[in-house]
Design an enzyme around this catalytic site. Structure first.
Site, PDB file in Angstrom:
ATOM      1  N   TYR A 142      -3.387  30.886  21.024  1.00 28.28           N
ATOM      2  CA  TYR A 142      -3.317  30.753  19.574  1.00 28.28           C
ATOM      3  C   TYR A 142      -4.110  31.880  18.895  1.00 28.28           C
ATOM      4  CZ  TYR A 142      -4.301  29.201  14.845  1.00 28.28           C
ATOM      5  OH  TYR A 142      -4.444  29.174  13.482  1.00 28.28           O
ATOM      6  N   ARG A 181     -17.306  28.096  13.330  1.00 22.09           N
ATOM      7  CA  ARG A 181     -18.083  27.926  12.102  1.00 22.09           C
ATOM      8  C   ARG A 181     -17.402  26.985  11.120  1.00 22.09           C
ATOM      9  NH1 ARG A 181     -17.412  32.875   8.504  1.00 22.09           N
ATOM     10  NH2 ARG A 181     -15.404  31.808   8.383  1.00 22.09           N
ATOM     11  N   ARG A 228      -7.080  20.051   9.380  1.00 22.06           N
ATOM     12  CA  ARG A 228      -6.704  21.033  10.400  1.00 22.06           C
ATOM     13  C   ARG A 228      -7.605  20.888  11.616  1.00 22.06           C
ATOM     14  NH1 ARG A 228      -6.915  24.559   5.597  1.00 22.06           N
ATOM     15  NH2 ARG A 228      -9.021  25.096   6.275  1.00 22.06           N
ATOM     16  N   PHE A 260     -15.321  50.290  10.369  1.00 15.14           N
ATOM     17  CA  PHE A 260     -14.300  49.271  10.140  1.00 15.14           C
ATOM     18  C   PHE A 260     -14.319  48.221  11.250  1.00 15.14           C
ATOM     19  CE2 PHE A 260     -10.016  47.619  10.804  1.00 15.14           C
ATOM     20  CZ  PHE A 260      -9.584  47.291   9.521  1.00 15.14           C
TER      21      PHE A 260
END
Length: 416
Positions: A172, A219, A229, A289
């Protein structure tokens, strides 16, 4: 006064918040000139800023044409994600949409105007996004289209399926984040700002995404529970409770924390791959980044480890702490020092009675071995007592002003 006490306990936060606000952030995220852009690209960057407070600034700090490619990549995946999140779209309509979404990139007039989601503008004005996609070099188009296709298929697979095994958890996370890491890595290499190996080593790129996604899932336990969910793998939580929601019950707090610690230990196994990946980067804007979200993630896991608050409210790193990480994580030695600091923090909190105690110690040992800098760990900024004393005095005199400043700074800080 609570804010004042918090700052007095971390005076370096005040110094870094001020340094960040007074122009320090431009060293990490230089301002982008949008005046020279065409109308379509300006619109795309407006959508980027509207839909992502977390990534907009770092995307706009990338060098050259890579910046536009990553901006469009983000917006395409944001549009796809908006379809997945929209509960008003029936499954028999949504599944084909997810499978076919990548094909709409080549259909100039395709748009979707029936979404109820907050980011629906990226679907309603998809023709502008797809036009700018088609204006990209073919090498960028091929990467974005391929990742969009694979992600759509993966989202459809997990649409009505819960995550059971740890293998499925990895699968997932691969679909929703690992593929993003792979796509970005291929874009980095396609731009010639990075070597070809960065885009070719999909295992390392996948780990970059999995580490971030697992951190967010860990978290956000309570937030996800309240929204109905569930992303924690049944294979793990079923050893601690009959239902995942049972972990919120006060009588289950001890086993809940043990479950939390096991999942954090699982996530930490990706850190060696993260360090290897980052060590291969040579362009400064690409390094910033990639590195900034990873150091935010390790700091977040350190804050969550063995912390009952995960099941009672929100656990976030401090704004000043986040700013410090953003400004420090600009070279490999500093990143190693940061990783070392936070795994040491976790190590100090490992309960001897925790079922995952030995596994946690083992993975931390492997991270330590990779994180020990060749030289002193002073590559991170250390401030002299006079700086810290001035910061503490400033806190005492102007804590209310800095509270407003902290809120304003939030737009620049990675969401945690």
């Amino acid at each position: 006064m609570e804010l004042l006490r918090k700052w007095l306990g971390h005076p370096e936060d005040i110094y870094n918040l001020l340094r960040f606000k007074m122009g320090g952030y431009r060293a990490v995220m230089p301002r982008m000139d949008t005046d020279s852009l065409g109308c379509g690209l300006r619109t795309c960057y407006r959508y980027l800023n509207q839909t992502s407070r977390s990534f907009a600034a770092v995307i706009q700090a990338l060098d050259g044409e890579l910046r536009h490619a990553v901006c469009i990549f983000y917006l395409v995946l944001r549009a796809l994600d908006t379809v997945e999140d929209d509960m008003s779209i029936p499954s028999d309509v949504k599944v084909p949409m997810l499978h076919e979404f990548h094909s709409h990139l080549y259909q100039p007039d395709w748009k979707y105007t029936e979404s109820k989601e907050k980011d629906r503008q990226v679907l309603e004005d998809f023709p502008t996004i797809s036009m700018e996609f088609r204006n990209l070099s073919k090498v960028y188009q091929d990467v974005i289209s391929d990742i969009c296709h694979k992600m759509g298929v993966g989202m459809a697979e997990f649409l009505e399926k819960k995550v059971d095994s740890q293998h499925e958890w990895d699968k997932y996370c691969h679909y929703v984040a690992g593929l993003v890491g792979i796509g970005l890595s291929r874009l980095f290499s396609a731009s010639d700002l990075e070597d070809s190996i960065v885009g070719q080593d999909t295992d390392l790129a996948n780990s970059m995404g999995l580490f971030l996604q697992k951190t967010n899932i860990i978290r956000d336990y309570l937030e996800d529970q309240l929204a109905g969910r569930e992303f924690w793998p049944r294979e793990v939580w079923s050893r601690y409770a009959k239902k995942l929601s049972d972990l919120t019950k006060p009588e289950n707090i001890d086993v809940a924390v043990q479950c939390l610690n096991e999942l954090i230990t699982n996530a930490l196994h990706h850190v060696p791959d993260v360090l290897t990946y980052l060590s291969r980067l040579k362009n400064q804007s690409v390094f910033n980044f990639c590195a900034i979200p990873q150091v935010m993630a390790i700091a977040t896991l350190a804050a969550c480890y063995n912390n009952q608050q995960v099941f009672r409210g929100v656990v976030k790193i401090r704004k000043g702490q986040a700013v410090t990480l953003m400004m420090d994580a600009t070279n490999m030695q500093a990143v190693k020092a940061i990783m070392y600091q936070y795994v040491e923090e976790i190590y100090q909190k490992i309960p001897s009675t925790d079922p995952s105690c030995n596994k946690t110690q083992q993975v931390i040992a492997s991270i330590r071995a990779m994180s020990l800098p060749g030289g002193p760990m002073a590559s991170r900024h250390h401030y002299s007592p006079i700086y810290l004393s001035c910061a503490m005095l400033l806190a005492a005199l102007s804590w209310q002003y800095l509270s407003t400043l902290s809120t304003a700074t939030e737009e620049y800080v990675q969401k945690n």
